[in-house]
Design an enzyme around this catalytic site. Structure first.
Site, PDB file in Angstrom:
ATOM      1  N   GLU B  60       0.829  -1.209   0.000  1.00  0.00           N
ATOM      2  CA  GLU B  60       0.000   0.000   0.000  1.00  0.00           C
ATOM      3  C   GLU B  60       0.859   1.253   0.000  1.00  0.00           C
ATOM      4  O   GLU B  60       0.541   2.241  -0.668  1.00  0.00           O
ATOM      5  CB  GLU B  60      -0.957   0.004   1.201  1.00  0.00           C
ATOM      6  CG  GLU B  60      -2.111  -0.990   1.089  1.00  0.00           C
ATOM      7  CD  GLU B  60      -1.695  -2.425   1.361  1.00  0.00           C
ATOM      8  OE1 GLU B  60      -0.590  -2.637   1.910  1.00  0.00           O
ATOM      9  OE2 GLU B  60      -2.461  -3.352   1.029  1.00  0.00           O
ATOM     10  N   HIS B 129     -11.812  -5.862   8.112  1.00  0.00           N
ATOM     11  CA  HIS B 129     -12.452  -5.469   6.849  1.00  0.00           C
ATOM     12  C   HIS B 129     -13.648  -4.558   7.096  1.00  0.00           C
ATOM     13  O   HIS B 129     -14.561  -4.511   6.280  1.00  0.00           O
ATOM     14  CB  HIS B 129     -12.933  -6.703   6.072  1.00  0.00           C
ATOM     15  CG  HIS B 129     -11.850  -7.627   5.652  1.00  0.00           C
ATOM     16  ND1 HIS B 129     -11.209  -8.467   6.524  1.00  0.00           N
ATOM     17  CD2 HIS B 129     -11.270  -7.846   4.440  1.00  0.00           C
ATOM     18  CE1 HIS B 129     -10.301  -9.185   5.877  1.00  0.00           C
ATOM     19  NE2 HIS B 129     -10.305  -8.810   4.612  1.00  0.00           N
TER      20      HIS B 129
END
Lengths: 410, 337
Positions: B60, B129
């Site tokens: 990321e 999540h």
């Protein structure tokens, strides 16, 4: 009872601490001219040795020898010497200015001048560097006005960055110098992104990322390598190994074996080590990497083996962690003296001309300093407007910032 | 007018933007060939080629760092972070780099990037999540933070974000990706195709960043919400039979303070609802601003309804997620005060 002894943690230490005799016997130095110069389209796996050796051009007698020599004209060499001398004089004046309270902070390049000054000459206009705090030579060698650099250091009314950045964290798109970040390694992967963009747009420009030996431990260093390798980005990934990350010796980031350059091998990136105090060698290797990038052959990793003679910054005291005479014992010498000697050996320079050049350069630096100080220093004279605090956070000032600016009285 | 899910609307925004501007590039984990784990980028690589829509390594910080470099070059990267929960390795790049490049270079370099990331819970994603990290971004000067609550807004706001000259965090509530949420998790989902706000124009349009929308007019109390919680707030107001005005912030930074102040000055009461944890959440900022700007209009203390101050649980997510019942209790509390 176990057959094994108890485990113990290995913590690397430098060879010598303050009070001891400097010892660089562990630095393996190839003879000048001994390392071969491969074709730029060589397969990375065929030049693995170059990640462990040191490419050198100038020998101890001041002669340029071997396959990496012969790339610079006398005129270019004299210009290179002048750039390094200018950077050294600039550093000396700004260090003094910091001690006089004219700015908060300064970082000098003493001993490392060849790295950025020579590298800049391998790039073209339009290429982009993502530098760290110790590559002002990229600006000096590109004739960026010293007075602008000083305005930035003094955070005065003419500071191109309006007093928002720490001293020496310059920015110049025009001169291919991306705005310096104080956060380490973040810009390494940004350089790769810039190079990827150039490739996406089928441009001809290339990028260069810069990092110090210590910061190679940051995860962004590894992100940059994986992105550069994956997309074969036209980027030169530079590691300046100046032996010390503030007080931490390079073995802490590097681990007990290998070299910093060797880290490129696992990514399939050609990796070279070069004598960072040899202007000719730095230039030659940078040109090799730049040509690879321009021929769309992908990234190159270069480790510059050098030594930080000065303190890390004006806030640092190197005598607390390394022998005082360590810099004198550094086996690769002084980049300015080595190039000077080479030019004298070639018969295109002399002690007299050198002394005269030193005086001229110091005059030039003092003149620039006078002009910059005329526009103010950190605590005296002209300064950026308080209004500048609020400008430029966004392209257009949002309402909450406008309210805060008004509250501040601007 | 087409009826689209929020996923289709987000995809359409990128499609329209890529067609209009060759400098727009889309990349992230699994977004190229596969089209993203939520299929938001499906078909874009086939249409625009693999140098404008491509897969990245699982890094990321690398993704965002590369995007920053591309923006410095002159491209307009629209990047997908697979889940907002995964943006933390890139937090340094987002907050120290992207947010400040314009400022620290005095406009010499800029950073027009969009970071899209699915946020929030309600899909049994567990603690890794389901996060809502918007307050971590609204605290950072130089960023913009946008959270749509329906397909029409998602497309218009995303196009605005891509065209914006500054970095935009575009938080996509994944509970709303495939259909609207009526606030009642036990009921069957009504598809967006049956929903007024599922109507999305095919072509180019924008919704300005920094403008809230009043979703339900009312005079008794103001409910301030964004993303999925807009639908919870609407359900709560219906269920409670209270004449509540529901404001959908749409953009948290910059914030449409005028619309909130105007509404609360009229109603004198306010409930702020968000899915993120309570302490130091974005609701604290809204309450603070109301204290500063509406103190003399307030007839009751402002109340916050938020996720609990715990990690997001998997099995108990409907007890974590603020639903209409909790909002209804808060409405009753401020009405009685």
């Amino acid at each position: 009872m176990t057959e094994f002894a108890q485990l113990s943690l290995h913590v690397p230490e430098p060879a010598v601490r303050p009070g001891g005799q400097p010892d660089f016997s562990n630095v393996k130095i190839a003879k000048a001219g001994a390392v071969p110069r491969p074709e730029v389209d060589v397969a990375p796996e065929d030049i693995r040795d170059l990640a462990y050796s040191i490419i050198r051009v100038l020998n101890r007698d001041g002669e340029a020898v071997g396959p990496w020599s012969g790339m610079l004209s006398d005129e270019a060499l004299r210009a290179g010497l002048r750039h390094m001398m200018k950077l050294r004089a600039f550093d000396a004046r700004m260090l003094m200015a910091q001690r006089q309270g004219k700015t908060s902070f300064y970082m000098q390049h003493l001993g490392e001048e060849a790295v950025s000054c020579a590298f800049r000459k391998a790039l073209r206009a339009g290429d982009m560097n993502f530098p760290t705090y110790r590559q002002a030579g990229l600006l000096i060698a590109d004739d960026y006005p010293m007075v602008e650099m000083m305005n930035q250091i003094f955070s005065n009314e003419r500071d191109p960055l309006h007093g928002r950045q720490l001293p020496i964290m310059y920015s110049s798109k025009e001169h291919g110098f991306f705005t310096v970040s104080g956060n380490l390694a973040t810009q390494y992967v940004q350089a790769v992104g810039w190079a990827m963009a150039s490739a996406i747009k089928n441009d001809e420009r290339i990028a260069a990322g810069w990092i110090g030996d210590g910061s190679t431990a940051e995860s962004d260093f590894h992100s940059a390598l994986v992105f550069a390798s994956t997309y074969k980005a036209p980027v030169i990934l530079n590691i300046v190994n100046n032996q010390w990350a503030i007080s931490t010796f390079q073995g802490i980031a590097r681990g007990g074996s290998g070299t910093f350059a060797a880290r490129g091998l696992g990514f399939g990136i050609p990796a070279l080590r070069v004598d960072g105090n040899d202007y000719l060698a730095v230039y030659a290797v940078a040109c090799w990497a730049a040509e690879r990038a321009r021929r769309n052959l992908g990234p190159t990793l270069i480790e510059y083996v050098t030594y930080r003679v000065g303190a890390h910054s004006t806030s640092d005291d190197p005598s607390a962690y390394r022998p005082k005479t360590e810099s004198e014992a550094w086996p690769l010498g002084d980049p300015v003296l080595r190039l000077k000697k080479h030019l004298i050996v070639k018969g295109v320079w002399s002690e007299e001309r050198h002394t005269q050049a030193e005086a001229e350069i110091m005059d030039e630096v003092i003149e620039a300093q006078k002009e910059a100080e005329h526009h103010g220093t950190l605590h005296a004279g002209g300064r950026p407007s308080v209004r500048d605090i609020f400008e430029g956070v966004y392209a257009e000032m949002p309402p909450h910032l406008r309210r805060q600016r008004q509250k501040a009285g601007y | 007018m087409a009826r689209m899910t929020m996923i289709e609307a987000v995809r359409s925004a990128m499609d329209v933007s890529m067609a209009r501007d060759d400098d727009v590039v889309v990349f992230g984990e699994d977004v190229g060939y596969f089209g993203g784990v939520f299929r938001c980028t499906q078909g874009l690589q086939a249409k625009y080629g693999k140098t404008r829509c491509f897969d990245t390594p699982i890094s990321e910080s690398g993704i965002v760092g590369a995007a920053i470099g591309m923006a410095a070059y002159g491209l307009k990267p629209c990047v997908e972070i697979q889940f907002a929960d995964y943006m933390y390795p890139a937090y340094d790049q987002i907050t120290q780099e992207a947010a400040r490049i314009r400022y620290r270079s005095n406009g010499d370099f800029t950073c027009p990037i969009v970071l899209r990331m699915p946020t929030g819970g309600g899909i049994f994603g567990g603690q890794t999540h389901s996060q809502s990290p918007e307050a971590l971004f609204t605290h950072v000067c130089g960023l913009k933070v946008v959270v749509p609550s329906n397909p029409f807004d998602a497309k218009g706001l995303l196009i605005s974000s891509i065209e914006d000259p500054d970095p935009v965090m575009f938080l996509e509530p994944k509970r709303l990706y495939n259909g609207p949420f009526d606030g009642h998790h036990e009921r069957p989902v009504t598809p967006w195709s049956k929903h007024e706000l599922g109507e999305v124009p095919e072509g180019h349009y924008t919704i300005p960043i920094g403008k809230a929308e009043i979703r339900r007019a009312g005079s008794a109390v103001t409910v301030v919400a964004y993303g999925t919680m807009v639908h919870v707030a609407l359900a709560a107001a219906e269920d409670a039979g209270i004449d509540a005005e529901v404001i959908d912030l749409r953009s948290l930074l910059p914030l449409d303070l005028d619309t909130i102040v105007q509404s609360v000055s009229k109603t004198g009461r306010c409930v702020v609802v968000h899915e993120a944890t309570l302490t130091s959440g974005f609701g604290a900022e809204v309450v603070s601003l109301l204290q500063e700007h509406c103190f003399y209009h307030l007839e009751a203390p402002v109340v916050r309804v938020a996720g609990w101050d715990t990690p997001y649980p998997h099995a108990q997510e409907w007890d974590y997620f603020p639903g209409p019942a909790r909002v209804g209790r808060a409405l009753a509390e401020v009405m009685e005060a």
